[in-house]
Each structure stands twice: as structure tokens, then as C-alpha cells.
Design a protein around this motif. Structure first.
Motif, short mmCIF file in Angstrom:
data_model
loop_
_atom_site.label_atom_id
_atom_site.label_comp_id
_atom_site.label_asym_id
_atom_site.label_seq_id
_atom_site.Cartn_x
_atom_site.Cartn_y
_atom_site.Cartn_z
N CYS A 122 1.24 -1.16 0.26
CA CYS A 122 -0.55 0.07 0.11
C CYS A 122 0.87 0.99 0.09
CB CYS A 122 -0.88 -0.07 1.04
SG CYS A 122 -2.57 -1.46 1.63
N PHE A 123 0.86 1.95 -0.57
CA PHE A 123 1.60 3.13 -1.06
C PHE A 123 0.69 4.53 -0.48
CE2 PHE A 123 2.50 -0.03 -3.79
CZ PHE A 123 3.97 -0.10 -3.59
N LEU A 124 1.24 5.51 0.28
CA LEU A 124 0.47 6.81 0.76
C LEU A 124 1.11 7.86 0.53
CD1 LEU A 124 -0.55 5.81 4.54
CD2 LEU A 124 -2.49 5.65 2.25
N LEU A 125 1.06 8.76 -0.83
CA LEU A 125 1.62 9.54 -1.48
C LEU A 125 1.25 11.12 -0.71
CD1 LEU A 125 1.72 7.54 -3.26
CD2 LEU A 125 2.24 9.19 -5.52
N LEU A 126 2.02 11.95 -0.37
CA LEU A 126 2.28 13.12 0.22
C LEU A 126 2.44 14.33 -0.01
CD1 LEU A 126 1.72 11.08 3.10
CD2 LEU A 126 2.37 13.25 4.49
N ALA A 127 1.52 15.37 -0.63
CA ALA A 127 2.04 16.11 -0.96
C ALA A 127 1.21 17.25 -0.65
CB ALA A 127 1.23 16.22 -2.67
N ALA A 128 1.63 18.73 -0.66
CA ALA A 128 1.33 19.93 -0.74
C ALA A 128 0.27 20.28 -1.49
CB ALA A 128 2.37 21.33 -1.04
N ASN A 129 0.60 19.54 -2.95
CA ASN A 129 -0.01 19.88 -3.74
C ASN A 129 -0.32 19.00 -4.99
OD1 ASN A 129 -1.65 21.24 -6.14
ND2 ASN A 129 0.24 22.72 -6.78
N ALA A 130 -1.75 17.94 -4.94
CA ALA A 130 -1.56 17.34 -5.76
C ALA A 130 -1.18 17.65 -7.55
CB ALA A 130 -3.48 16.66 -5.74
N GLY A 131 -1.12 18.69 -7.39
CA GLY A 131 -1.23 19.37 -9.22
C GLY A 131 -0.09 18.66 -9.47
N GLY A 132 1.05 18.55 -8.93
CA GLY A 132 2.25 18.63 -9.06
C GLY A 132 2.62 17.02 -9.13
N ILE A 133 1.79 16.08 -9.25
CA ILE A 133 1.95 14.61 -9.53
C ILE A 133 1.02 14.93 -11.08
CG2 ILE A 133 1.33 13.19 -7.92
CD1 ILE A 133 0.98 13.69 -5.76
N LEU A 134 2.00 13.36 -11.93
CA LEU A 134 1.92 13.31 -12.64
C LEU A 134 0.57 12.71 -12.58
CD1 LEU A 134 5.40 11.69 -14.43
CD2 LEU A 134 3.76 13.77 -14.88
N GLN A 135 -0.12 12.69 -14.05
CA GLN A 135 -1.82 12.14 -13.95
C GLN A 135 -1.51 10.95 -13.93
OE1 GLN A 135 -4.93 14.41 -13.79
NE2 GLN A 135 -5.78 12.47 -13.84
N THR A 136 -0.72 10.59 -14.52
CA THR A 136 -1.14 8.80 -14.62
C THR A 136 -0.95 8.75 -12.90
OG1 THR A 136 1.69 9.58 -15.73
CG2 THR A 136 0.20 8.54 -17.27
N VAL A 137 -0.14 9.16 -12.32
CA VAL A 137 0.19 8.26 -11.02
C VAL A 137 -1.38 8.63 -10.60
CG1 VAL A 137 1.22 8.94 -8.57
CG2 VAL A 137 2.43 8.88 -11.09
N ARG A 138 -1.95 10.40 -10.74
CA ARG A 138 -2.95 10.46 -10.23
C ARG A 138 -4.28 9.49 -10.01
NH1 ARG A 138 -3.74 17.02 -10.56
NH2 ARG A 138 -5.71 16.45 -8.94
N SER A 139 -4.23 9.23 -11.49
CA SER A 139 -4.86 8.14 -11.75
C SER A 139 -4.84 6.67 -11.66
CB SER A 139 -5.31 8.09 -13.77
OG SER A 139 -3.78 7.19 -13.76
N ARG A 140 -3.97 6.65 -10.72
CA ARG A 140 -3.67 5.33 -10.04
C ARG A 140 -3.86 5.35 -8.42
NH1 ARG A 140 -2.75 5.14 -15.58
NH2 ARG A 140 -2.26 3.44 -16.22
N CYS A 141 -4.58 6.52 -8.05
CA CYS A 141 -4.27 6.59 -6.88
C CYS A 141 -5.74 7.13 -6.49
CB CYS A 141 -3.60 7.56 -6.32
SG CYS A 141 -1.52 6.94 -6.25
N GLU A 142 -6.26 7.25 -5.12
CA GLU A 142 -7.26 8.12 -5.23
C GLU A 142 -7.63 8.55 -4.21
OE1 GLU A 142 -10.69 6.26 -3.03
OE2 GLU A 142 -10.19 4.09 -3.62
N GLU A 143 -7.63 10.34 -4.30
CA GLU A 143 -7.05 11.49 -3.60
C GLU A 143 -7.40 11.71 -2.29
OE1 GLU A 143 -6.26 14.65 -6.69
OE2 GLU A 143 -5.58 13.67 -7.88
N LEU A 144 -7.20 11.80 -1.73
CA LEU A 144 -7.28 13.09 -0.43
C LEU A 144 -6.91 14.14 -0.24
CD1 LEU A 144 -7.29 9.52 1.84
CD2 LEU A 144 -8.89 10.21 0.29
#
Length: 273
Positions: free
Chosen positions: A141-163
Motif C-alpha cells: 500500500c502506498f500513501l503519497l503525501l503532497a502539498a499540491n496534488a497538481g504537482g503529481i503526474l496525471q498518470t500517477v494520480r489516476s492510479r490513486c485515490e485523492e484525499l
């Protein structure tokens, strides 16, 4: 789920609680939000829930795995930071994480990886992470912490649930009494299925507010809907509304008018009952 130590963010608490009771927690989350919003608190709670061995609501906070996570010594929870302070996680670190992920858990049924500053990782590191999200073992399981989810590639974002977390004080200071009353009016209209009141209130919201303030007010509306769901309202309807409002917040950053925002939300809530 027991998420009481996370301040505010009732909609996210309800969303995760529903997931845990239903299909179970996801294998990958992006936890985004400004400093002080509770990113690390939520990450630790999710990790504890995934590894908790107690009965009933998770994380129980009492079992051995929960205690180990609290002390930072659980062997199946790994925190991945950059090679030095202020530096992002590198592609070599992600490759090392990938190798470790294929080693089965030490004590529990899952292995949890918490990645700091995921939005600061360069494209090579993010693409290496994408491969792991797509092909990793089922117990990882992977928990990606970010100040701004917009800085993460869309391909990565599409494989995760955003909180996406918000700070309660920031919302309270960002709008006036009139704005608070308007948010309550909107939430009430959504809860009661009052389409005319909803449309009129949304038009009022868009016509009187600038784009930045509009986004903040929509964030407040999302929070209000989540709070009402937790307090015993029509959870299914309120959570559907909260998800639509979340989408509207993104649209509000673009050059859209109040009529478009009102039309989108009314269509989403009422055309397909």
C-alpha cells in the motif's frame, strides 16, 4: 474508522469510513493539503488501520501493531524521504522501494509505504512510482503525501485515490457571515433536494464572489456536506453532493460563470435520481 484525531475534514472521514466498511481501503492514496491540514496525521491513521489487528473499529489504538506505529517502530511501515533535508525522493529510492515491496510483510498482512513530498519528485521518479502502483504486489500500500496534488503526474494520480485536506481555521477566516449563511443554504437545498433554491443560491454565490473566494466557499460547502453526513443525514445523497462539489472546485479555478456551475451541480444531483 476511528479518525477522531484528524481535525475537521468530515467529508473525508466519512468517505474513508464507508470504504473501510464496504470494499476496504485502497492500495494507493494521494494525501494532499497545505501545512497544518493533517496530512501526516491522516497518513499514520490510514497505516494503522491497514495494519491494525484489533477487533471492531480500526485503528483500535490498543493492539500491538497500533502501538508500534504510534512509536514509529512497525517493521511493515516504511517512511520514504529525500536523501537529505529539502531534497525530493529520487528515482533510485523508488527503485529500492520497489525491490523491498516484493519482500513479504514481516508481521502483518500488508506493507505500507509513506512517501514524503510526492509532488516534488521529478518525472523519472514519478514514472518509476507509476510502474510500482500498476504492477506492485497486492499486499503493498502506498500513501503519497503532497502539498499540491497538481504537482503529481496525471498518470500517477489516476492510479490513486485523492484525499485533499483543508484547514478549518483557513476556511473560517476566508469568508464572511454572509458567505457562511450561503453555504448553509446550499447544503440545506442539496440535502432536501430543493432544486430551485439550490440554483438560486449558486447563482448568488457566483455573481457576488471572485474566482478565488468562490473556490474557498465551495470548499466550505464540501466540508459542511461531510459534517451533515457524519451527523446522521442522508449519507448517500450528501456524499454524492460532496463529490460533485469537489469537482466544481476544480472547475471554479477555470474561467466558468455562475450559471455553468449551477447547471452542472443541478444536473449531477437531479437528472439521474
Amino acid at each position: 474508522m476511528n479518525l477522531s484525531t484528524l481535525a475537521g475534514n468530515d467529508r473525508i472521514k466519512e468517505q474513508l469510513s464507508q470504504q473501510e466498511r464496504g470494499r476496504g481501503l485502497s492500495h494507493a492514496y494521494i494525501i494532499a493539503g497545505p501545512a497544518g491540514s493533517g496530512r501526516h496525521t491522516l497518513a499514520r491513521l490510514l497505516a494503522a488501520a491497514m495494519l491494525c489487528a484489533g477487533e471492531g473499529e480500526k485503528p483500535c489504538g490498543r493492539c500491538n501493531p497500533c502501538q508500534k506505529i504510534e512509536k514509529g517502530i512497525h517493521p511493515d511501515l516504511s517512511v520514504v524521504c529525500g536523501p537529505e533535508e529539502g531534497k525530493p525522493v529520487t528515482v533510485d529510492q523508488v527503485r529500492a522501494l520497489r525491490a523491498d515491496a516484493y519482500i513479504r510483510p514481516n508481521e502483518g498482512d500488508r506493507k505500507v509505504y509513506l512517501l514524503e513530498g510526492a509532488d516534488q519528485m521529478n518525472p523519472s521518479a514519478q514514472n518509476a512510482m507509476l510502474k510500482l502502483l500498476e504492477e506492485g504486489p497486492p499486499y503493498a500500500c502506498f500513501l503519497l503525501l503532497a502539498a499540491n496534488a497538481g504537482g503529481i503526474l496525471q498518470t500517477v494520480r489516476s492510479r490513486c485515490e485523492e484525499l485533499t485536506l483543508t484547514t478549518r481555521t483557513g476556511l473560517e477566516e476566508a469568508y464572511d457571515e454572509e458567505g457562511r449563511e450561503l453555504v448553509k443554504k446550499l447544503a440545506g437545498a442539496l440535502e432536501r433536494a430543493d432544486e430551485l433554491t439550490l440554483f438560486e443560491a449558486l447563482m448568488d454565490l457566483g455573481n457576488k464572489r471572485g474566482r478565488g473566494e468562490l473556490s474557498i466557499l465551495l470548499g466550505a460547502l464540501e466540508t459542511e456536506l461531510g459534517a451533515r453526513a457524519v451527523q446522521g443525514g442522508d449519507r448517500k445523497r450528501l456524499m454524492k453532493a460532496a463529490e460533485l462539489v469537489k469537482q466544481l472546485r476544480s472547475a471554479a479555478q477555470l474561467n466558468v460563470n455562475a450559471g455553468q456551475l449551477a447547471g452542472w451541480l443541478c444536473a449531477g444531483m437531479y437528472e439521474n435520481p
